[in-house]
Design an enzyme around this catalytic site. Structure first.
Site, PDB file in Angstrom:
ATOM      1  N   MET A 278      10.245 -17.293  76.022  1.00 44.51           N
ATOM      2  CA  MET A 278      11.667 -17.068  75.739  1.00 44.51           C
ATOM      3  C   MET A 278      12.345 -16.191  76.786  1.00 44.51           C
ATOM      4  O   MET A 278      13.280 -15.454  76.480  1.00 44.51           O
ATOM      5  CB  MET A 278      11.835 -16.470  74.331  1.00 44.51           C
ATOM      6  CG  MET A 278      11.229 -17.320  73.233  1.00 44.51           C
ATOM      7  SD  MET A 278      11.820 -19.032  73.218  1.00 44.51           S
ATOM      8  CE  MET A 278      13.392 -18.819  72.435  1.00 44.51           C
ATOM      9  N   ARG A 279      11.862 -16.245  78.019  1.00 46.03           N
ATOM     10  CA  ARG A 279      12.486 -15.486  79.108  1.00 46.03           C
ATOM     11  C   ARG A 279      12.937 -16.446  80.193  1.00 46.03           C
ATOM     12  O   ARG A 279      12.238 -17.416  80.494  1.00 46.03           O
ATOM     13  CB  ARG A 279      11.492 -14.507  79.725  1.00 46.03           C
ATOM     14  CG  ARG A 279      10.923 -13.514  78.739  1.00 46.03           C
ATOM     15  CD  ARG A 279      11.956 -12.488  78.331  1.00 46.03           C
ATOM     16  NE  ARG A 279      11.383 -11.508  77.430  1.00 46.03           N
ATOM     17  CZ  ARG A 279      12.030 -10.439  76.989  1.00 46.03           C
ATOM     18  NH1 ARG A 279      13.288 -10.208  77.357  1.00 46.03           N
ATOM     19  NH2 ARG A 279      11.451  -9.603  76.178  1.00 46.03           N
TER      20      ARG A 279
ATOM     21  N   ASN B  71       9.142 -27.013  81.062  1.00 37.18           N
ATOM     22  CA  ASN B  71       9.563 -26.292  79.856  1.00 37.18           C
ATOM     23  C   ASN B  71       9.803 -27.294  78.736  1.00 37.18           C
ATOM     24  O   ASN B  71      10.162 -28.441  78.992  1.00 37.18           O
ATOM     25  CB  ASN B  71      10.877 -25.539  80.148  1.00 37.18           C
ATOM     26  CG  ASN B  71      11.356 -24.739  78.951  1.00 37.18           C
ATOM     27  OD1 ASN B  71      10.555 -24.111  78.249  1.00 37.18           O
ATOM     28  ND2 ASN B  71      12.650 -24.773  78.681  1.00 37.18           N
TER      29      ASN B  71
ATOM     30  N   HIS C 189      12.217 -27.710  75.351  1.00 38.00           N
ATOM     31  CA  HIS C 189      13.404 -27.121  74.750  1.00 38.00           C
ATOM     32  C   HIS C 189      13.704 -27.824  73.420  1.00 38.00           C
ATOM     33  O   HIS C 189      13.671 -29.052  73.352  1.00 38.00           O
ATOM     34  CB  HIS C 189      14.598 -27.255  75.704  1.00 38.00           C
ATOM     35  CG  HIS C 189      15.819 -26.619  75.147  1.00 38.00           C
ATOM     36  ND1 HIS C 189      15.964 -25.244  75.078  1.00 38.00           N
ATOM     37  CD2 HIS C 189      16.921 -27.151  74.571  1.00 38.00           C
ATOM     38  CE1 HIS C 189      17.122 -24.966  74.491  1.00 38.00           C
ATOM     39  NE2 HIS C 189      17.715 -26.110  74.181  1.00 38.00           N
TER      40      HIS C 189
HETATM   41  C1  GAR Z   1       9.509 -24.334  70.243  1.00 39.17           C
HETATM   42  O1  GAR Z   1      10.377 -24.925  69.305  1.00 39.17           O
HETATM   43  C2  GAR Z   1      10.060 -24.489  71.638  1.00 39.17           C
HETATM   44  O2  GAR Z   1      10.743 -25.699  71.841  1.00 39.17           O
HETATM   45  C3  GAR Z   1      11.020 -23.338  71.708  1.00 39.17           C
HETATM   46  O3  GAR Z   1      10.366 -22.277  71.047  1.00 39.17           O
HETATM   47  C4  GAR Z   1       9.480 -22.807  70.061  1.00 39.17           C
HETATM   48  C5  GAR Z   1       8.110 -22.243  70.331  1.00 39.17           C
HETATM   49  O4  GAR Z   1       7.236 -22.573  69.314  1.00 39.17           O
HETATM   50  N1  GAR Z   1      11.330 -22.993  73.053  1.00 39.17           N
HETATM   51  C6  GAR Z   1      12.504 -22.519  73.425  1.00 39.17           C
HETATM   52  O5  GAR Z   1      13.429 -22.336  72.662  1.00 39.17           O
HETATM   53  C7  GAR Z   1      12.626 -22.205  74.912  1.00 39.17           C
HETATM   54  N2  GAR Z   1      13.952 -21.828  75.231  1.00 39.17           N
HETATM   55  P1  GAR Z   1       5.667 -22.311  69.491  1.00 39.17           P
HETATM   56  O6  GAR Z   1       5.515 -20.866  69.969  1.00 39.17           O
HETATM   57  O7  GAR Z   1       5.101 -22.513  68.124  1.00 39.17           O
HETATM   58  O8  GAR Z   1       5.141 -23.284  70.513  1.00 39.17           O
END
Ligand code: GAR
Length: 265
Positions: free
Chosen positions: A135-136, A157, A159
């Site tokens: 998330m960075r 990545n 998203h």
């Molecule tokens: C996932 O939904 C991913 O798409 C999102 O965080 C979640 C992580 O879940 N990523 C973002 O929002 C990136 N900007 P996880 O830790 O269970 O894989």
């Protein structure tokens, strides 16, 4: 047979995508192995998946770096090759007009943290860096180190929205609150913007009248766990080609964008 690739993973939280990638490697639906798991959050729950599979981990505590930031001493923590003007001229996360002090503080703290990431990563040679719920924002300083040749991107990545709609930190929440009837997830290569890089794969799902934010997230995550390993495998097979595509529009304007072409086998 696809070449065997070495995959580095960065996470911030629960790590369910990391889990899906590790399982896909174990089943050989990904022709590769995870060689490290790094995080910006020392208490990320997802680190337990790395422990289960005996994979080296490291943490660079972004929150501590950001809260300890002081403009007068930041320069002492920065490597010699860091060039703030170069980073500011390349980034397109913030629009022009943003307060200069704010921009500088953002990119100086990121550079300090990213120097830590680069030092840790050095010990683990890899072919592909996968952001799995990391998330960075990665700055041009970090991206240029990992991707010396922009024609051969190697940071991916996932998203939680159908980009280019709803970039940012809460893709499913933004999709749901907007009243969309379809949601989805996107895998893309990382560029200097926020979730703006060339798209590799997308999967969509219907949002029904009785769906809640929780059920939308659940539907989306289940699709993520299939989509991400598929995209990583396409990379392993050498089938992802990033090309500059240009269209001449009826209004006389040219539209140029880097896109991913998936090569046939
Ligand atoms: C996932 O939904 C991913 O798409 C999102 O965080 C979640 C992580 O879940 N990523 C973002 O929002 C990136 N900007 P996880 O830790 O269970 O894989």
């Amino acid at each position: 047979m696809a070449p065997f690739i070495r995959i580095g993973v960065l996470i911030s939280g629960g790590g369910s995508n990391l889990q899906a990638i590790l399982e896909a490697c174990a089943k050989t639906t990904i022709s590769g192995k995870v060689v490290f798991v790094g995080t910006d959050n020392p208490s990320a729950k997802g680190l337990r998946w790395a422990a289960k599979y005996d994979i080296p981990t490291f943490a660079v505590d972004y929150n501590a770096i950001i809260s300890g930031y002081h403009p007068a001493t930041a320069a002492l923590q920065l490597p010699e090759d860091f060039d703030l003007e170069d980073v500011l001229s390349k980034q397109h996360i913030f629009k022009h007009g943003e307060h200069k002090q704010h921009l500088e503080a953002f990119f100086l703290t990121r550079a300090i943290a990213e120097t830590g990431l680069l030092e840790q990563i050095q010990a683990h040679p890899f072919d592909l860096l996968v952001l799995a719920g990391f998330m960075r924002t990665l700055s041009p300083y970090f991206i240029d180190h990992i991707v010396p040749n922009p024609a051969e991107p190697r940071i991916m990545n996932i998203h939680p929205a159908l980009l280019p709609s709803f970039p940012g930190i809460d893709g499913y929440g933004d999709t749901f609150r907007y009243g969309c009837k379809v949601g989805g997830c996107t895998v893309h290569f990382v560029d200097y913007g926020e979730d703006t890089g060339p798209i590799i794969g997308q999967t969509a799902f219907q949002i029904q009248p009785n769906d809640t934010l929780e059920s939308v997230k659940k539907k989306g995550l289940e699709l993520e766990w299939r989509l991400y390993p598929q995209c990583i495998q396409l990379f392993a097979e050498g089938r992802l080609k990033a090309i500059e595509q240009e269209f001449h529009q009826a209004n006389g304007k040219r539209y140029r964008r880097k896109v991913v072409k998936i090569q046939e086998v």
